[in-house]
Design a protein around this motif. Structure first.
Motif, PDB file in Angstrom:
ATOM      1  N   PRO A 206       9.834 -12.653  36.388  1.00 29.88           N
ATOM      2  CA  PRO A 206       9.099 -11.648  36.830  1.00 29.88           C
ATOM      3  C   PRO A 206       9.366 -11.257  38.159  1.00 29.88           C
ATOM      4  O   PRO A 206      10.312 -11.781  38.991  1.00 29.88           O
ATOM      5  N   PHE A 207       9.351  -9.956  38.776  1.00 32.43           N
ATOM      6  CA  PHE A 207       8.878  -9.933  40.030  1.00 32.43           C
ATOM      7  C   PHE A 207       7.379  -9.391  40.879  1.00 32.43           C
ATOM      8  O   PHE A 207       7.171  -8.987  39.852  1.00 32.43           O
ATOM      9  N   SER A 208       7.336  -8.707  41.703  1.00 32.04           N
ATOM     10  CA  SER A 208       5.913  -8.887  42.870  1.00 32.04           C
ATOM     11  C   SER A 208       5.515  -7.446  41.933  1.00 32.04           C
ATOM     12  O   SER A 208       6.877  -7.015  42.292  1.00 32.04           O
TER      13      SER A 208
ATOM     14  N   ASN B  93       5.125  -6.724  38.926  1.00 34.14           N
ATOM     15  CA  ASN B  93       5.500  -5.834  38.288  1.00 34.14           C
ATOM     16  C   ASN B  93       5.203  -5.279  36.507  1.00 34.14           C
ATOM     17  O   ASN B  93       4.959  -4.732  36.184  1.00 34.14           O
TER      18      ASN B  93
ATOM     19  N   VAL C  87      14.055  -6.088  44.855  1.00 33.75           N
ATOM     20  CA  VAL C  87      13.942  -5.561  43.608  1.00 33.75           C
ATOM     21  C   VAL C  87      15.477  -3.940  43.821  1.00 33.75           C
ATOM     22  O   VAL C  87      15.375  -3.487  42.983  1.00 33.75           O
TER      23      VAL C  87
ATOM     24  N   ALA D 133      15.742  -3.494  35.797  1.00 36.33           N
ATOM     25  CA  ALA D 133      14.663  -3.865  35.613  1.00 36.33           C
ATOM     26  C   ALA D 133      14.302  -4.247  33.954  1.00 36.33           C
ATOM     27  O   ALA D 133      14.619  -2.417  33.717  1.00 36.33           O
TER      28      ALA D 133
ATOM     29  N   PHE E 224      11.428  -2.844  31.267  1.00 41.98           N
ATOM     30  CA  PHE E 224      10.059  -3.498  31.702  1.00 41.98           C
ATOM     31  C   PHE E 224       8.864  -3.001  29.788  1.00 41.98           C
ATOM     32  O   PHE E 224      10.228  -2.574  28.211  1.00 41.98           O
TER      33      PHE E 224
ATOM     34  N   GLU F 216       4.812  -4.102  32.072  1.00 43.49           N
ATOM     35  CA  GLU F 216       5.372  -5.335  32.701  1.00 43.49           C
ATOM     36  C   GLU F 216       7.046  -5.482  32.456  1.00 43.49           C
ATOM     37  O   GLU F 216       7.648  -5.609  31.347  1.00 43.49           O
ATOM     38  N   GLY F 217       7.149  -5.904  34.029  1.00 41.08           N
ATOM     39  CA  GLY F 217       8.328  -5.937  34.161  1.00 41.08           C
ATOM     40  C   GLY F 217       9.641  -7.054  34.777  1.00 41.08           C
ATOM     41  O   GLY F 217       8.654  -7.809  35.000  1.00 41.08           O
ATOM     42  N   THR F 218      11.143  -6.963  33.805  1.00 42.85           N
ATOM     43  CA  THR F 218      11.473  -8.483  34.241  1.00 42.85           C
ATOM     44  C   THR F 218      12.987  -7.901  34.716  1.00 42.85           C
ATOM     45  O   THR F 218      13.552  -6.808  34.474  1.00 42.85           O
ATOM     46  N   ILE F 219      13.374  -8.661  35.624  1.00 44.81           N
ATOM     47  CA  ILE F 219      14.276  -8.822  36.018  1.00 44.81           C
ATOM     48  C   ILE F 219      15.337 -10.026  35.588  1.00 44.81           C
ATOM     49  O   ILE F 219      14.751 -11.075  35.978  1.00 44.81           O
TER      50      ILE F 219
END
Lengths: 430, 98
Positions: free
Chosen positions: A176-178, A180, A226, A231, A233, A169-172
């Motif tokens: 969250p982003f599409s 992710n 992105v 990011a 993760f 699960e990734g975040t910037i």
């Protein structure tokens, strides 16, 4: 019938045809006469309508029809008389069409260029020669082994080459982003299928481990959202598996559908396949050389109408993909090449009375069928499908032409290797 | 005999085998005219509309046909027909005049 021809430009022709008034009027009159028998008009019994009435009502219409018919029939005659071969449809314009006067029309069209077959005596063609050697076969077998890798779970930290199954699960910046997150993703470490840096940081994790990694998307990443950003993760590893390459043995051979004969048969099969590929690459290379040379030597004027229809065909073929709709110029070179080649080939065939050898067609189809499971069926299918058969015939025709050119030209043998040749082929077609 | 009345006199041409024959053989052109039209009126009207010279005019009344639809009987209107004989050298082309 009087015909005069002017040349408008390179291949453009303007043909003016005059048809004598008597011929025209006579035909109109006889048609009107026939009409009186079938015309129905209020106030007249069928078949009793006087000619003068019919004439008044229908003459102009009948004249038009007759003119169209006469033009169609005389156009061919006029072409023969003047010995012209038009390319594409003519543009016909009636300039005069009146009772008592001669019918005159002007047809504008393009003619096929006069094709002069160039002297091919000093043409040099390289014929690549290559053999499939054992090394290549081994390499191919190695590739096949890699396709059949089996994975076995192991209880140890993941290493390069292992396959891990992960959730991520990734975040910037906490957002969250599409695309992710995903669950239970199998990922082969070192395969390079994720963004750079992602896989490397998973090395050393065991099943059940969790880790948070930081990865920077490359600047030229596909999604602008992105690209270039860093990011975080959150990763959970479910399992780690190591690859096992299957043994090169009869068992392995059976998996590829080689029933009896085991490994030797498989090797033989692989060699045959490679040989076929090689032959195809060689003949392709020769063919493209021959065609290039032909094109270069015979500098052709291509009729625009043919060019246009070829471009249309190309655009149509491509339109499924990109919306190339209006950008016709892009196809022009390709179309020009195709049209000139078509003209040249048909000219060569005609001059030399080459013909398609049915045996060769059969041979060709059988060759192609070899790589399928049921060669017999494939052959049947080819013969029952007119379109496919046609394309094979064209292929054979081209080959025949190539061979003829080879007879004329000087052929140099040049030895090369399997790999090199295939790479060239791939590069050439790209 | 004003112009307005003259322009209404001629109701239409009669196109039939008989009328074309009359035109071809005797230069007689056939019209359907108003029921109360007189010979001088028809002559004037034809001369004016088609710009021709008229020799003589014959008029006759045509009785409307009795038509029946099922049980009910009906009757078409009576009408007046005019045979107009043109002077030599004149003719009328209905196709272009209409």
């Amino acid at each position: 019938m009087q015909v005069s021809v002017e040349t408008t430009s390179g291949l453009g022709r303007r043909m003016t045809v005059q048809i004598p008034a008597e011929q025209m009027d006579q035909q109109v009159a006889s048609k009107l006469q026939q009409l009186t028998r079938s015309v129905r008009l209020d106030g007249f019994r069928p078949g009793k309508v006087p000619l003068s009435v019919v004439k008044k009502r229908y003459e102009s219409q009948v004249r038009q029809e007759t003119a169209a018919e006469l033009i169609a029939s005389t156009y061919e005659q006029a072409l023969q008389q003047e010995n012209l071969r038009p390319a594409g449809e003519p543009n016909i314009e009636q300039t005069r069409n009146q009772s008592g006067e001669e019918l005159e029309y002007v047809a504008t069209f393009e003619v096929y260029p006069e094709i002069e077959l160039p002297d091919l005596g000093d043409l040099k063609i390289e014929r690549p020669i290559a053999e499939v050697d054992e090394n290549e076969v081994e390499k191919m077998l190695e590739k096949l082994r890699r396709q059949r890798v089996t994975w076995t779970s192991v209880e140890r930290p993941a290493a390069e080459g292992d396959r891990v199954e992960i959730d991520f699960e990734g975040t910037i910046d906490g957002q969250p982003f599409s695309g992710n997150a995903a669950k239970n993703v199998p990922l082969e470490l070192g395969s390079g299928s994720m963004i750079p840096g992602f896989e490397e940081q998973l090395v050393g994790l065991s099943a059940g481990d969790s880790k948070t990694i930081e990865v920077t998307f490359p600047e030229d990443y596909g999604s602008a959202e992105v690209a270039g950003k860093t990011a975080k993760f959150d990763i959970t590893v479910h399992s780690v598996a190591e690859p096992t390459l299957p043994e090169l043995d009869d068992e392995f051979a059976r998996a590829f559908g080689v029933g009896d004969g085991g490994l030797e048969a498989l090797r033989e099969e692989v060699r045959k396949n490679m040989r076929r590929e090689l032959d195809a690459a060689i003949s392709n290379r020769i063919k493209s050389q021959v065609f290039d040379a032909l094109l270069e030597k015979a500098d052709l004027d291509v009729p625009t109408s043919l060019l246009d229809s070829e471009i249309d065909a190309l655009v149509k073929k491509d339109s499924a993909g990109a919306d190339a709709g209006d950008d016709r110029s892009r196809y022009e070179d390709e179309a020009r090449r195709r049209v000139s080649l078509g003209l040249l080939i048909s000219e060569i065939i005609q001059r030399n009375q080459l013909s398609i050898d049915p045996d060769r067609v059969r041979q060709k189809i059988e060759d192609m069928a070899q790589s399928y499971e049921n060669p017999e069926e494939v052959v049947q299918w080819y013969y029952s499908n007119q379109e496919m058969l046609g394309s094979v015939q064209t292929l054979v025709m081209e080959e025949t032409v190539v061979e003829w050119v080879m007879d004329q030209a000087q052929v140099e043998d040049k030895s090369t290797t399997f790999e090199e040749l295939l790479q060239q082929a791939a590069g050439g077609s790209a | 005999m004003n112009d307005e009345r003259l322009s209404k006199i001629l109701v239409g041409p009669v196109v039939s085998e008989k009328s074309t024959r009359a035109a071809d053989l005797n230069r007689q052109y056939v019209f359907k005219v108003l029921r109360d039209a007189s010979k001088p009126e028809v002559r004037k009207a034809v001369e004016k509309m088609f710009d021709v010279k008229v020799n003589s005019v014959q008029l006759l009344n045509v009785k409307g046909k009795v038509k029946r639809f099922g049980q009910s009987a009906g009757r078409r209107s009576d009408w007046k027909k005019a045979y107009v004989t043109l002077a030599e050298g004149s003719d009328i082309d209905f196709a272009s005049a209409e």
